[in-house]
Design an enzyme around this catalytic site. Structure first.
Site, PDB file in Angstrom:
ATOM      1  N   THR A 297       0.836  -1.208   0.000  1.00  0.00           N
ATOM      2  CA  THR A 297       0.000   0.000   0.000  1.00  0.00           C
ATOM      3  C   THR A 297       0.863   1.248   0.000  1.00  0.00           C
ATOM      4  OG1 THR A 297      -1.774  -1.143   1.212  1.00  0.00           O
ATOM      5  CG2 THR A 297      -1.796   1.262   1.235  1.00  0.00           C
TER       6      THR A 297
ATOM      7  N   TRP B 206       2.651   1.508  -3.350  1.00  0.00           N
ATOM      8  CA  TRP B 206       1.703   1.878  -4.410  1.00  0.00           C
ATOM      9  C   TRP B 206       1.488   3.386  -4.455  1.00  0.00           C
ATOM     10  CZ3 TRP B 206      -3.184   4.233  -4.168  1.00  0.00           C
ATOM     11  CH2 TRP B 206      -3.914   4.240  -5.361  1.00  0.00           C
ATOM     12  N   HIS B 207       1.487   4.026  -3.287  1.00  0.00           N
ATOM     13  CA  HIS B 207       1.224   5.462  -3.244  1.00  0.00           C
ATOM     14  C   HIS B 207       2.401   6.294  -3.748  1.00  0.00           C
ATOM     15  CE1 HIS B 207      -2.287   4.476  -0.703  1.00  0.00           C
ATOM     16  NE2 HIS B 207      -2.742   5.641  -1.112  1.00  0.00           N
ATOM     17  N   GLY B 208       3.604   5.762  -3.707  1.00  0.00           N
ATOM     18  CA  GLY B 208       4.737   6.547  -4.182  1.00  0.00           C
ATOM     19  C   GLY B 208       6.051   5.804  -4.058  1.00  0.00           C
TER      20      GLY B 208
ATOM     21  N   PHE C 284      -1.085   9.564  -7.886  1.00  0.00           N
ATOM     22  CA  PHE C 284      -0.913   8.160  -7.575  1.00  0.00           C
ATOM     23  C   PHE C 284      -1.415   7.267  -8.692  1.00  0.00           C
ATOM     24  CE2 PHE C 284      -1.780  10.181  -3.325  1.00  0.00           C
ATOM     25  CZ  PHE C 284      -0.438  10.360  -3.034  1.00  0.00           C
TER      26      PHE C 284
END
Length: 466
Positions: A311, A314-316, A466
């Site tokens: 998670t 995935w965001h950065g 994102f």
């Protein structure tokens, strides 16, 4: 084409709706699907013709992948083919999102290297995985090329979700209806979302940006605490506002998508927070990562840690997001280990709520800033350890307008569990005067939101990155 632009609100969306309802009157849902695909492609083309070409190539590959999977009957062969296609999607996602980060690890000079990340890449790729897995595992048909194009291009959800699973979308492609109730429900939802974004999120975003630009120069403690509070509210109203508009627009066209937010700032645990925040992302991780890893059957804590690590990634691609994801994962594991203990059950819900909100508030700071160094400086500033002279104090960044918006935003974020809210909702839905009152409020919010939108510079939705 952002939802909060005059072109979208007063040209693109009305034209799409008018033509859609004309075709609906004719009774040809296939024409409506083609119309939505056409307008969705126009919507996406605004971000660049090159990225549109990439999207079309990806859709065609997904369509062929689905057909290939449906051709084979041997489970072992199908599983092998599925793994190949899933690997392809993962590699594409990693290339666009993390190649710059990987190159920076091995070379300090990458000025000549640049890459344009297609709009909505992460959401499109996640839906691609859903398309393949659902076609393989859940018995959902792979659909025609038109079906697949509509799924991937449908403009309300393409930029920032909500993430829609193929098994939820496919049944609605040819079996959906429009109605007066759905139309007005969708319009009301759009007006709420626009107000969240234009009035609250964008106003607070200006404060956050001004404060963040001065972090390395030196900000005082009250400014740091207030800036973090503004971001705490901004990210919620920005993303939930986008989701409201996306769900509202989809509803006008007869599509019913699941909620993406459910008063997350009323949560009394981090686990509950993630069941209420970005629900479509949580659902995706549960269905396609957590359960395949073993879910609650085996290695529960390891599975939870992996999910939240992914998670964060995935965001950065910076260490900020990794630390943010890991910190939430660790607390989730601790809650899981403690939830059946007597001492944990005896803790008042109010104390649990305060702890949860403080944790979310503090960890959003890592999420907010582009580098870990800046985040550390920000934390130091909050607790009086300043990096330089303080040239601008709290009064410079804050005025009466901002304080009023913050107070209104706090009330809106925390009233989700109040009984009076449900009473008012029932009154507006079940009585004539309640309905009239609610429509006056919605229209008033819409006018105010448009006024804010026209009198401020363009501010993209936070989750576009994102």
């Amino acid at each position: 084409m952002p939802f909060t632009s005059a072109t979208f609100l007063f040209v693109f969306l009305p034209l799409t709706i008018i033509l859609y309802y004309v075709f609906n009157f004719i009774g040809k849902i296939k024409l409506n699907n083609l119309l939505l695909i056409l307008f969705s492609l126009v919507f996406y083309a605004v971000s660049g013709l090159r990225t549109l070409a990439y999207l079309l190539v990806f859709i065609f590959i997904m369509y062929l992948s689905g057909k290939i999977l449906s051709t084979f009957r041997d489970d072992k062969t199908k599983k092998g083919i599925l793994i190949i296609f899933l690997t392809f999607i993962t590699l594409v996602l990693c290339y666009y999102k993390y190649i710059t980060f990987i190159l920076e690890l091995f070379s300090k000079d990458i000025k000549e290297f640049s890459i344009v990340i297609p709009l909505g890449l992460s959401f499109i790729m996640f839906e691609g995985i859903s398309y393949l897995v659902d076609s393989y595992k859940n018995g959902v048909k792979s659909g025609s090329l038109v079906d697949v194009m509509l799924f991937f291009t449908f403009f309300p959800k393409i930029a920032s979700g909500p993430i829609v699973l193929w098994r939820d979308f496919y049944p609605q492609i040819y079996k959906r209806k429009v109605s007066v109730d759905l139309f007005f429900s969708g319009m009301n939802r759009i007006m709420i979302g626009l107000a969240k974004k234009s009035i609250i999120a964008d106003s607070l975003g200006v404060v956050v940006q001004n404060i963040n630009e001065n972090v390395t120069l030196g900000i005082d403690s009250p400014t740091a605490f207030f800036g973090a509070l503004c971001y705490f509210l901004q990210i919620y109203y920005d993303f939930s506002g986008y989701s409201d508009i996306a769900i509202g627009v989809s509803r006008i066209f007869g599509f019913e998508f699941k909620e993406n937010f459910n008063s997350p700032y009323t949560s009394t645990s981090i686990g509950e927070f993630w069941r209420r925040w970005h629900i479509s992302l949580g659902t995706w991780f549960r269905e396609y990562i957590y359960i395949p890893l073993g879910g609650n059957r085996k290695h529960v804590y390891l599975n939870l840690f992996i999910v939240f690590l992914i998670t964060g990634i995935w965001h950065g691609s910076t260490f900020n997001f990794v630390i943010w994801g890991i910190s939430h994962g660790i607390l989730i594991m601790l809650e899981r280990a403690s939830r059946n203990n007597k001492w944990y059950k005896k803790i008042p819900s109010g104390i649990k709520w305060i702890f949860t909100m403080v944790f979310v508030y503090l960890t959003w700071i890592i999420f907010m800033l582009p580098s870990l160094k800046q985040a550390i400086i920000y934390y130091k500033s909050m607790f009086g350890v300043y990096v330089g002279d303080i040239y601008f104090t709290f009064e410079y960044f804050v005025d009466e307008k901002v304080l009023i918006i913050v107070c209104a935003a706090l009330v809106g974020a925390f009233v989700g569990k109040w009984k009076i809210v449900e009473i008012i909702r029932q009154w507006t839905q079940n009585t004539k005067w309640g309905l009239i009152f609610s429509q006056i409020i919605y229209i008033g919010l819409f006018i105010l939101a448009v006024w804010f939108m026209m009198n401020s510079s363009y501010s993209p939705f936070l989750y576009f990155q994102f």
